[in-house]
Design an enzyme around this catalytic site. Structure first.
Site, PDB file in Angstrom:
ATOM      1  N   LYS A 194      80.393  35.316  69.724  1.00 37.78           N
ATOM      2  CA  LYS A 194      78.957  35.572  69.624  1.00 37.78           C
ATOM      3  C   LYS A 194      78.241  34.235  69.465  1.00 37.78           C
ATOM      4  O   LYS A 194      78.466  33.509  68.498  1.00 37.78           O
ATOM      5  CB  LYS A 194      78.664  36.484  68.436  1.00 37.78           C
ATOM      6  CG  LYS A 194      77.169  36.647  68.186  1.00 37.78           C
ATOM      7  CD  LYS A 194      76.861  37.718  67.171  1.00 37.78           C
ATOM      8  CE  LYS A 194      75.381  37.720  66.843  1.00 37.78           C
ATOM      9  NZ  LYS A 194      75.007  38.800  65.952  1.00 37.78           N
ATOM     10  N   LYS A 222      79.097  37.987  73.668  1.00 34.07           N
ATOM     11  CA  LYS A 222      77.661  38.208  73.495  1.00 34.07           C
ATOM     12  C   LYS A 222      76.937  36.881  73.438  1.00 34.07           C
ATOM     13  O   LYS A 222      77.377  36.025  72.683  1.00 34.07           O
ATOM     14  CB  LYS A 222      77.450  39.000  72.202  1.00 34.07           C
ATOM     15  CG  LYS A 222      76.020  39.227  71.818  1.00 34.07           C
ATOM     16  CD  LYS A 222      75.934  39.990  70.528  1.00 34.07           C
ATOM     17  CE  LYS A 222      74.466  40.056  70.150  1.00 34.07           C
ATOM     18  NZ  LYS A 222      74.245  39.894  68.762  1.00 34.07           N
TER      19      LYS A 222
HETATM   20  C1  PBG Z   1      72.875  41.085  63.866  1.00 34.43           C
HETATM   21  C2  PBG Z   1      72.811  41.276  65.342  1.00 34.43           C
HETATM   22  C3  PBG Z   1      72.001  40.603  66.262  1.00 34.43           C
HETATM   23  C4  PBG Z   1      72.241  41.191  67.489  1.00 34.43           C
HETATM   24  C5  PBG Z   1      73.217  42.153  67.298  1.00 34.43           C
HETATM   25  N1  PBG Z   1      73.566  42.192  65.969  1.00 34.43           N
HETATM   26  C6  PBG Z   1      70.974  39.551  66.057  1.00 34.43           C
HETATM   27  C7  PBG Z   1      71.394  38.203  65.639  1.00 34.43           C
HETATM   28  O1  PBG Z   1      72.572  37.888  65.496  1.00 34.43           O
HETATM   29  O2  PBG Z   1      70.479  37.407  65.386  1.00 34.43           O
HETATM   30  C8  PBG Z   1      71.537  40.841  68.774  1.00 34.43           C
HETATM   31  C9  PBG Z   1      71.378  41.977  69.727  1.00 34.43           C
HETATM   32  C10 PBG Z   1      70.323  41.795  70.763  1.00 34.43           C
HETATM   33  O3  PBG Z   1      69.648  40.754  70.878  1.00 34.43           O
HETATM   34  O4  PBG Z   1      70.150  42.756  71.527  1.00 34.43           O
HETATM   35  N2  PBG Z   1      73.719  40.055  63.454  1.00 34.43           N
HETATM   36 ZN    ZN Z   2      73.345  39.511  61.305  1.00 31.85          ZN
END
Ligand code: PBG
Ligand code: ZN
Length: 322
Positions: free
Chosen positions: A195, A248
């Protein structure tokens, strides 16, 4: 191999039927996971930065689950918008919390729908970071037990899959042990393994009310400049007991999806995140492109790159498109 004019690549592109016959990639609703934002009460609230997406009250959860079942989706992914936030994000592991309540509603309404819950603290902490703070930094090890508690409470409510998105080191092992200790050994872990600290999460922060109140997430999410590191993250999460691993964001990471599939095999989950969704929607609203074709092409690219499962806000509109 012979060449032109004996070989003409255009021969197989001539008709809809021929194109369908030789298509290498097929999107099926069973591959889609539909993300949903759940709030405690009130009515559905549209999210201005994500055209077509709303925050839904818990009372709508049953209907949403039935809709997911009717559309044949592989699953739903729940994000919670709690009533209250605090320093530790304690609403995240509240058995009466918004996600826990929605999970129970959904499993009652449509028991076969696979319910995935996002496990993180950023929607529940006042400071908006994904873990507890020690000064200005997120304390990795102190966060682990809170994530495990959160995952356990989701699983006790009936979640089939818990999906940690916080990017703390060691969270998969902590969650696996936490679940196993509570007799929840069958709960699946889908790890947000690779991620990235991505600008494409912008609209999500409005949708989930989870923007960090200071700083950013670059001290725990991955640097977009790195690819080898993603392979290491995935290997470690698999080693800690992740059943499924995710890459992701999606379209900015086609290389990572492809490498992950080559190196580890499937199933690979790719997340078409909020910014990927919204940029297509807004460009379509301006008449710059055909939104439904562009959305289909983007999802197809994730599949072609190696994604077996796709998390997408566009799941309902992708059904039946080819
Ligand atoms: C929470 C989370 C996020 C997303 C999924 N879980 C935001 C982040 O990490 O700031 C992003 C999902 C999206 O942008 O559709 N940690
Ligand atoms: Zn988070």
């Amino acid at each position: 191999m012979s060449s032109f004019p004996t070989i003409r690549m255009r021969r197989l592109r001539r008709t809809t039927g021929l194109r369908r016959l030789v298509a290498e990639t097929h999107l099926h609703p069973s591959q889609f996971i539909w993300p949903l934002f759940i709030k405690p009460g009130g009515e559905a609230t549209p999210i201005p930065l994500m055209p077509g997406v709303s925050q839904h009250p818990v009372k709508a959860a049953g209907d949403l689950a039935r809709r997911a079942a009717d559309l044949g989706f592989g699953g739903v992914l729940l994000f919670g918008l709690p009533d209250t936030k605090d320093d530790r994000g304690s609403a995240a592991w509240d058995n009466q919390g918004v996600v826990q309540a929605a999970v129970r509603e959904m499993k009652r309404a449509a028991p076969d729908v696979v319910v995935v819950t996002d496990v993180c603290l950023c929607e529940y902490t006042g400071h908006g970071h994904c873990g507890v703070l020690n000064g200005d930094t997120v304390d990795n090890d102190a966060t682990l037990e809170l994530l495990a508690k959160t995952a356990v409470s989701h699983a006790e409510a009936g979640a089939d899959i818990v999906a940690p998105s916080d990017m703390m080191d060691g969270r998969v092992a902590a969650i696996r042990h936490g679940l196993d200790d509570e007799g929840l050994g069958d709960t699946v872990i889908l790890s947000y393994a690779a991620k990235y600290a991505s600008a494409f999460y912008g609209p999500f922060r409005e949708a989930a009310g989870s923007a960090p109140q200071f700083g950013d997430r670059r001290a725990y999410q991955m640097d977009p400049r790195n690819g080898d590191e993603a392979m290491k993250e995935i290997a470690m999460d698999l080693d800690e007991g992740a059943d499924l691993i995710m890459v992701k964001p999606g379209m900015p990471c086609l290389d990572i999806i492809s490498r992950a599939k080559d190196q580890f095999g499937g199933p690979i989950v790719a997340y078409q995140v909020s910014g990927e969704y919204s940029m297509i929607k807004f460009a379509a609203e301006k008449g710059a492109l055909d939104g439904s074709r562009a959305m289909w092409e983007a999802a197809t690219a994730l599949s072609r790159a190696g994604a077996d499962i796709i998390i997408t806000y566009a799941a309902p509109e992708l059904v039946g498109q080819q």
